[in-house]
Design a protein around this motif. Structure first.
Motif, PDB file in Angstrom:
ATOM      1  N   TYR A 216     -18.010 -36.524 -34.110  1.00  0.00           N
ATOM      2  CA  TYR A 216     -18.547 -35.215 -33.708  1.00  0.00           C
ATOM      3  C   TYR A 216     -17.411 -34.250 -33.380  1.00  0.00           C
ATOM      4  CZ  TYR A 216     -21.207 -31.705 -31.147  1.00  0.00           C
ATOM      5  OH  TYR A 216     -21.746 -30.519 -30.723  1.00  0.00           O
ATOM      6  N   ASP A 217     -16.405 -34.721 -32.667  1.00  0.00           N
ATOM      7  CA  ASP A 217     -15.257 -33.871 -32.341  1.00  0.00           C
ATOM      8  C   ASP A 217     -14.571 -33.356 -33.595  1.00  0.00           C
ATOM      9  OD1 ASP A 217     -15.687 -34.270 -29.627  1.00  0.00           O
ATOM     10  OD2 ASP A 217     -14.184 -35.868 -29.443  1.00  0.00           O
ATOM     11  N   ARG A 218     -14.586 -34.178 -34.639  1.00  0.00           N
ATOM     12  CA  ARG A 218     -13.915 -33.814 -35.896  1.00  0.00           C
ATOM     13  C   ARG A 218     -14.840 -33.078 -36.862  1.00  0.00           C
ATOM     14  NH1 ARG A 218     -11.229 -39.863 -36.564  1.00  0.00           N
ATOM     15  NH2 ARG A 218      -9.794 -39.694 -34.783  1.00  0.00           N
ATOM     16  N   ASP A 219     -16.068 -32.823 -36.423  1.00  0.00           N
ATOM     17  CA  ASP A 219     -17.062 -32.115 -37.240  1.00  0.00           C
ATOM     18  C   ASP A 219     -17.354 -32.853 -38.542  1.00  0.00           C
ATOM     19  OD1 ASP A 219     -18.930 -30.186 -37.857  1.00  0.00           O
ATOM     20  OD2 ASP A 219     -17.470 -28.725 -38.606  1.00  0.00           O
ATOM     21  N   ARG A 220     -17.522 -34.177 -38.438  1.00  0.00           N
ATOM     22  CA  ARG A 220     -17.918 -34.973 -39.592  1.00  0.00           C
ATOM     23  C   ARG A 220     -19.404 -34.809 -39.845  1.00  0.00           C
ATOM     24  NH1 ARG A 220     -15.106 -39.952 -39.778  1.00  0.00           N
ATOM     25  NH2 ARG A 220     -16.584 -40.570 -41.400  1.00  0.00           N
ATOM     26  N   GLY A 221     -19.836 -35.041 -41.082  1.00  0.00           N
ATOM     27  CA  GLY A 221     -21.250 -34.952 -41.412  1.00  0.00           C
ATOM     28  C   GLY A 221     -22.016 -36.204 -41.011  1.00  0.00           C
ATOM     29  N   TYR A 222     -21.381 -37.361 -41.193  1.00  0.00           N
ATOM     30  CA  TYR A 222     -21.990 -38.615 -40.779  1.00  0.00           C
ATOM     31  C   TYR A 222     -20.887 -39.628 -40.531  1.00  0.00           C
ATOM     32  CZ  TYR A 222     -21.286 -40.682 -45.444  1.00  0.00           C
ATOM     33  OH  TYR A 222     -20.737 -41.177 -46.594  1.00  0.00           O
ATOM     34  N   VAL A 223     -21.214 -40.679 -39.801  1.00  0.00           N
ATOM     35  CA  VAL A 223     -20.245 -41.730 -39.540  1.00  0.00           C
ATOM     36  C   VAL A 223     -20.962 -43.063 -39.536  1.00  0.00           C
ATOM     37  CG1 VAL A 223     -20.474 -41.480 -37.025  1.00  0.00           C
ATOM     38  CG2 VAL A 223     -18.412 -42.530 -37.981  1.00  0.00           C
ATOM     39  N   VAL A 224     -20.315 -44.057 -40.135  1.00  0.00           N
ATOM     40  CA  VAL A 224     -20.813 -45.433 -40.149  1.00  0.00           C
ATOM     41  C   VAL A 224     -19.777 -46.293 -39.426  1.00  0.00           C
ATOM     42  CG1 VAL A 224     -21.615 -47.364 -41.561  1.00  0.00           C
ATOM     43  CG2 VAL A 224     -21.915 -45.010 -42.379  1.00  0.00           C
ATOM     44  N   PRO A 225     -19.984 -46.614 -38.162  1.00  0.00           N
ATOM     45  CA  PRO A 225     -18.998 -47.403 -37.421  1.00  0.00           C
ATOM     46  C   PRO A 225     -18.859 -48.825 -37.982  1.00  0.00           C
ATOM     47  CG  PRO A 225     -20.493 -46.263 -35.919  1.00  0.00           C
ATOM     48  CD  PRO A 225     -21.090 -46.174 -37.286  1.00  0.00           C
ATOM     49  N   GLY A 226     -17.633 -49.318 -38.016  1.00  0.00           N
ATOM     50  CA  GLY A 226     -17.390 -50.675 -38.492  1.00  0.00           C
ATOM     51  C   GLY A 226     -17.032 -50.685 -39.962  1.00  0.00           C
ATOM     52  N   LEU A 227     -15.914 -51.309 -40.295  1.00  0.00           N
ATOM     53  CA  LEU A 227     -15.424 -51.292 -41.679  1.00  0.00           C
ATOM     54  C   LEU A 227     -16.429 -51.914 -42.645  1.00  0.00           C
ATOM     55  CD1 LEU A 227     -13.204 -50.744 -43.738  1.00  0.00           C
ATOM     56  CD2 LEU A 227     -12.176 -52.946 -43.116  1.00  0.00           C
ATOM     57  N   GLY A 228     -16.955 -53.085 -42.309  1.00  0.00           N
ATOM     58  CA  GLY A 228     -17.910 -53.739 -43.212  1.00  0.00           C
ATOM     59  C   GLY A 228     -19.159 -52.907 -43.412  1.00  0.00           C
ATOM     60  N   ASN A 229     -19.665 -52.319 -42.336  1.00  0.00           N
ATOM     61  CA  ASN A 229     -20.837 -51.458 -42.453  1.00  0.00           C
ATOM     62  C   ASN A 229     -20.557 -50.261 -43.352  1.00  0.00           C
ATOM     63  OD1 ASN A 229     -22.316 -53.049 -40.626  1.00  0.00           O
ATOM     64  ND2 ASN A 229     -21.537 -51.909 -38.870  1.00  0.00           N
ATOM     65  N   ALA A 230     -19.379 -49.666 -43.173  1.00  0.00           N
ATOM     66  CA  ALA A 230     -19.031 -48.474 -43.955  1.00  0.00           C
ATOM     67  C   ALA A 230     -18.907 -48.799 -45.438  1.00  0.00           C
ATOM     68  CB  ALA A 230     -17.727 -47.873 -43.436  1.00  0.00           C
ATOM     69  N   VAL A 231     -18.299 -49.941 -45.741  1.00  0.00           N
ATOM     70  CA  VAL A 231     -18.148 -50.334 -47.152  1.00  0.00           C
ATOM     71  C   VAL A 231     -19.512 -50.520 -47.801  1.00  0.00           C
ATOM     72  CG1 VAL A 231     -17.366 -52.170 -48.685  1.00  0.00           C
ATOM     73  CG2 VAL A 231     -15.857 -51.336 -46.877  1.00  0.00           C
ATOM     74  N   ASN A 232     -20.406 -51.256 -47.153  1.00  0.00           N
ATOM     75  CA  ASN A 232     -21.740 -51.486 -47.718  1.00  0.00           C
ATOM     76  C   ASN A 232     -22.524 -50.187 -47.859  1.00  0.00           C
ATOM     77  OD1 ASN A 232     -21.467 -54.267 -47.994  1.00  0.00           O
ATOM     78  ND2 ASN A 232     -22.144 -54.657 -45.901  1.00  0.00           N
TER      79      ASN A 232
END
Length: 259
Positions: A216-232
């Motif tokens: 949120y501080d970086r004004d991202r559109g979405y975030v998926v915490p955790g490397l494995g979660n993000a990859v999937n």
């Protein structure tokens, strides 16, 4: 700055409250359990010296967002950050889920998100921006998920709704973030059962919320915490939908009771 957090009595909601209070935010906490909210609020006031107001509302009920906003008007509070965290899931064969349970789920996971956002964003814009919305979705929202049909569809709505609004408000000093966690150690799994984690390693709520606030501080559109979660999450939308759904079924059927 005042943040309103729904589903604040436990899990990610309570963790959002703690971390936002540590940042010096005043808070409005909303959930069904007044006793839990009062206990959390008392601790936050004592530890961080912030103002904390609590409202007990069931967001599955029609008209709940309007009642929340009416309560805000009564005490003269303007919300700068809305955290639409309240939600729950169902798991199992669609026809075996108790009647009305998925309807309540859609009311909480979708209708209240839209309602509160629509009611609070205009005032944020009228004050010249600087506000924002964090909507809590899920990695389940990146693909159809048999045996989590309504839940995954609702979280897909949250993701797409958030991304669309973010694009609308670019350049108007209002941020919108979709938080899409994987399995997280919260009371969510007390409701749907541990098997709903599908064997994945659960992240602690604190780490998920820290990732959300950084994004949120970086004004991202979405975030998926955790490397494995993000990859999937990033790979799934790039496969044919029927294939993704078939693969998901092989994974999610673990939630079913053994025949």
């Amino acid at each position: 700055m005042t943040a309103l957090v729904t589903g604040a009595s436990s899990g990610l909601g309570a963790e959002f409250a703690r971390q936002l209070a540590a940042r010096g935010h005043d808070l409005v906490l909303v959930a069904r359990s007044r006793d839990r909210l009062d206990a959390l609020a008392a601790g936050l006031r004592e530890r961080h010296g912030v103002r904390v107001d609590v409202f007990a509302h069931d967001l599955a009920e029609r008209g709940a967002p309007e009642r929340v906003v009416a309560d805000l008007a009564t005490i003269g509070i303007a919300v700068d950050l809305l955290v639409n965290n309240a939600g729950f899931g169902t798991a199992g064969r669609f026809e075996q889920i108790p009647a009305g349970r998925d309807t309540d789920q859609v009311m909480v996971n979708v209708v209240s998100v839209v309602g509160l956002t629509r009611l609070l964003v205009p005032a944020m814009l009228a004050r010249g921006g600087g506000g924002g919305v964090i909507n809590v979705g899920s990695t389940a929202g990146f693909q159809p998920s048999p045996y989590f049909a309504a839940y995954a569809a609702a979280k897909a709505f949250v993701l797409n709704f958030s991304l669309a609004l973010r694009e609308e408000y670019r350049g108007r000093d209002l941020r919108v973030l979709a938080l899409c966690p994987g399995p997280t150690r919260t009371a969510f799994f007390d409701v749907v059962g541990e098997r709903a984690a599908i064997g994945a390693r659960m992240m602690p709520a604190g780490a998920v919320v820290r990732a959300a606030l950084r994004a949120y501080d970086r004004d991202r559109g979405y975030v998926v915490p955790g490397l494995g979660n993000a990859v999937n999450a990033h790979l799934s939308p790039r496969r044919p939908r029927r294939l993704v759904t078939a693969i998901a079924k092989r994974v999610t059927r673990a939630v079913l009771d053994p025949a």
